[in-house]
Design a protein around this motif. Structure first.
Motif, short mmCIF file in Angstrom:
data_model
loop_
_atom_site.label_atom_id
_atom_site.label_comp_id
_atom_site.label_asym_id
_atom_site.label_seq_id
_atom_site.Cartn_x
_atom_site.Cartn_y
_atom_site.Cartn_z
N ALA A 1 -52.73 -4.95 -48.78
CA ALA A 1 -52.20 -5.60 -47.72
C ALA A 1 -52.85 -6.89 -47.22
O ALA A 1 -52.36 -7.86 -46.96
N ASP A 2 -54.17 -6.91 -47.58
CA ASP A 2 -54.88 -8.34 -47.34
C ASP A 2 -54.38 -9.42 -48.06
O ASP A 2 -54.09 -10.48 -47.76
N LEU A 3 -53.93 -9.09 -49.36
CA LEU A 3 -53.36 -9.97 -50.50
C LEU A 3 -51.93 -10.34 -50.04
O LEU A 3 -51.69 -11.50 -49.93
N TYR A 4 -51.04 -9.69 -49.24
CA TYR A 4 -49.87 -9.84 -48.92
C TYR A 4 -49.98 -10.88 -47.62
O TYR A 4 -49.32 -11.74 -47.67
N VAL A 5 -50.89 -10.84 -46.95
CA VAL A 5 -51.20 -11.90 -45.71
C VAL A 5 -51.36 -13.03 -46.42
O VAL A 5 -50.56 -14.10 -45.87
N LEU A 6 -51.97 -13.22 -47.39
CA LEU A 6 -52.19 -14.67 -47.93
C LEU A 6 -51.02 -15.03 -48.67
O LEU A 6 -50.76 -16.22 -48.74
N VAL A 7 -50.39 -14.07 -49.35
CA VAL A 7 -49.10 -14.34 -50.22
C VAL A 7 -48.03 -14.96 -49.41
O VAL A 7 -47.28 -15.83 -49.33
N ALA A 8 -47.93 -14.14 -48.10
CA ALA A 8 -46.78 -14.56 -47.07
C ALA A 8 -47.14 -15.91 -46.47
O ALA A 8 -46.11 -16.58 -46.36
N LEU A 9 -48.34 -16.05 -46.24
CA LEU A 9 -48.70 -17.22 -45.78
C LEU A 9 -48.51 -18.56 -46.77
O LEU A 9 -48.04 -19.60 -46.18
N PHE A 10 -48.61 -18.37 -48.00
CA PHE A 10 -48.72 -19.35 -48.87
C PHE A 10 -47.25 -19.78 -49.24
O PHE A 10 -46.95 -20.76 -49.57
N LEU A 11 -46.29 -18.65 -49.20
CA LEU A 11 -45.15 -18.82 -49.44
C LEU A 11 -44.30 -20.24 -48.44
O LEU A 11 -43.61 -20.87 -49.02
N GLY A 12 -44.87 -20.19 -47.39
CA GLY A 12 -44.52 -21.11 -46.42
C GLY A 12 -45.24 -22.40 -46.79
O GLY A 12 -44.66 -23.65 -46.95
N LEU A 13 -46.70 -22.32 -46.51
CA LEU A 13 -47.46 -23.52 -46.61
C LEU A 13 -47.49 -24.34 -47.89
O LEU A 13 -47.82 -25.18 -48.23
N GLY A 14 -47.05 -23.50 -49.14
CA GLY A 14 -46.98 -24.05 -50.25
C GLY A 14 -46.00 -25.11 -50.46
O GLY A 14 -45.90 -25.87 -51.06
N SER A 15 -44.84 -24.81 -49.74
CA SER A 15 -43.61 -25.33 -49.96
C SER A 15 -43.79 -26.66 -49.05
O SER A 15 -42.93 -27.69 -49.83
N MET A 16 -44.71 -26.95 -48.50
CA MET A 16 -44.62 -28.27 -47.43
C MET A 16 -45.00 -29.23 -48.55
O MET A 16 -44.71 -30.53 -48.12
N TRP A 17 -45.85 -29.17 -49.47
CA TRP A 17 -46.37 -30.09 -50.46
C TRP A 17 -45.21 -30.70 -51.16
O TRP A 17 -45.39 -32.06 -51.31
N LEU A 18 -44.44 -30.18 -51.55
CA LEU A 18 -43.01 -30.70 -52.36
C LEU A 18 -42.36 -31.81 -51.29
O LEU A 18 -42.23 -32.81 -51.66
N HIS A 19 -41.96 -31.13 -50.09
CA HIS A 19 -41.09 -31.78 -49.08
C HIS A 19 -41.89 -33.12 -48.46
O HIS A 19 -41.31 -34.27 -48.16
N ALA A 20 -43.11 -32.87 -48.32
CA ALA A 20 -43.93 -33.73 -47.54
C ALA A 20 -44.45 -35.15 -48.48
O ALA A 20 -44.31 -36.15 -48.05
N SER A 21 -44.32 -34.80 -49.73
CA SER A 21 -44.84 -35.66 -50.75
C SER A 21 -43.74 -36.10 -51.65
O SER A 21 -43.81 -37.57 -52.00
N ALA A 22 -42.84 -35.26 -52.11
CA ALA A 22 -42.13 -35.71 -53.29
C ALA A 22 -42.73 -36.39 -54.51
O ALA A 22 -42.19 -37.09 -55.49
N ALA A 23 -44.08 -35.84 -54.78
CA ALA A 23 -44.87 -36.28 -55.66
C ALA A 23 -45.25 -35.14 -56.62
O ALA A 23 -45.52 -34.28 -56.34
N LYS A 24 -45.11 -35.46 -58.11
CA LYS A 24 -45.17 -34.63 -59.06
C LYS A 24 -46.52 -33.71 -58.99
O LYS A 24 -46.54 -32.63 -59.31
#
Length: 311
Positions: free
Chosen positions: A105-128
């Motif tokens: 359950a604790d791991l899922y809290v982190l996984v669900a958070l990262f699902l959103g915040l990890g996506s931000m890096w692509l769209h904010a930067s468009a950097a490989k």
């Protein structure tokens, strides 16, 4: 006073959110992004317009505001998960891993958070050199579906905690890293995510159908999927529908020319629909797992020892 397992979901999600958002802010506001364009820059990069010159210059700032900030849905969905998990632990409910004080359950809290915040890096930067975070967040989530379902199957078959822990600690990180690597080398992320989700679906539904195929035909929708709990079926159904709708929105708004793509519009379906409904899916899956074993018949009491003994 709350016990450590009760507070842990809040501490984990707040700490992880501060770390990821702090690192994100460091690049976006202070340092600037790596001046290496993502592969999609010359073609589409999920529709929303940005100035390619900013990418090649490694400028500070946010390339795609709507597609970036729409990921902040996690500041709604993840606190709901953390609150519910903490409340369950405080009450002592432990019908399954999503209500217990265990690590899943604790791991899922982190996984669900990262699902959103990890996506931000692509769209904010468009950097490989940082866009791979987007793929990794999806593979971490889809991989969790697969390995948590495997663990549920192993529990049902009496596997020891050591065996289950070994599979998780070795298999899950390796799968996430492997898929992240091949995704970064150009393999379509939709194919990779589809593969993991498809394997999860087989593990989720096939055992149910094999076990419940003799169920009463009058309740065939529930019995076909193997759910003995109406709320569990509802949550799983909403999660599945959200995933299909999110994938549809992603496919119809990927590049100029697609019917839902208008680069200069404030309505960007990739962010507002794909991201948001992915969050709904993650939340509904949590509530689905939380309902498991609610309507299970109680385990039979152990037989009393025989009065007669052999000597």
């Amino acid at each position: 006073m709350f016990a450590w397992p009760v507070l842990r979901p809040w501490i984990l999600w707040i700490s992880a959110a501060l770390f990821l958002m702090g690192l994100f802010t460091l690049f976006a506001v202070v340092l600037g992004w790596p001046p290496v364009p993502e592969d999609c820059v010359d073609t589409y990069c999920y529709c929303e317009y940005f100035d390619v010159r900013d990418v090649t210059a490694g400028a500070r700032g946010i390339r795609q505001p709507v597609n970036t900030w729409s990921n902040l849905y996690v500041f709604v969905t993840v606190p709901i998960i953390a609150f519910t998990l903490s409340r369950d632990r405080h009450r002592g409910d432990a019908a399954n891993s999503m209500q217990s004080s265990g690590f899943w359950a604790d791991l899922y809290v982190l996984v669900a958070l990262f699902l959103g915040l990890g996506s931000m890096w692509l769209h904010a930067s468009a950097a490989k050199h940082v866009a791979w975070m987007d793929g990794m967040s999806m593979y971490a989530f889809a991989g969790f579906l697969l390995f948590y379902t495997l663990d549920r199957i192993f529990v049902a078959h009496g596997a020891s905690r050591g065996v289950r822990g070994t599979i998780l600690l070795l298999g899950y990180p390796l799968v996430v890293m492997f898929f992240t690597q091949i995704g970064a080398r150009g393999v379509n992320s939709e194919i990779l995510v589809g593969l993991l989700v498809g394997l999860y679906g087989l593990l989720e539904l096939l055992p149910r159908n094999l076990y419940f195929w003799q169920s009463n035909w009058r309740y065939w929708p529930m019995n076909f999927l193997g759910f003995r709990d109406g709320w569990a079926m509802t949550f799983w159904g909403i999660a599945g529908a959200s995933f299909l709708f999110a994938m549809t929105a992603r496919a119809l708004s990927a590049k100029p020319g697609d019917i839902w793509c208008s680069p200069h519009s404030a309505f960007q379906p990739h962010g507002l629909l794909w991201h948001s409904f992915s969050g709904v899916m993650a939340l509904m899956l949590y509530f689905y797992w939380r309902r498991e074993n609610r309507n299970q018949p109680p385990a039979p009491a152990p037989a009393a020892p025989a009065a007669e003994r052999w000597t």
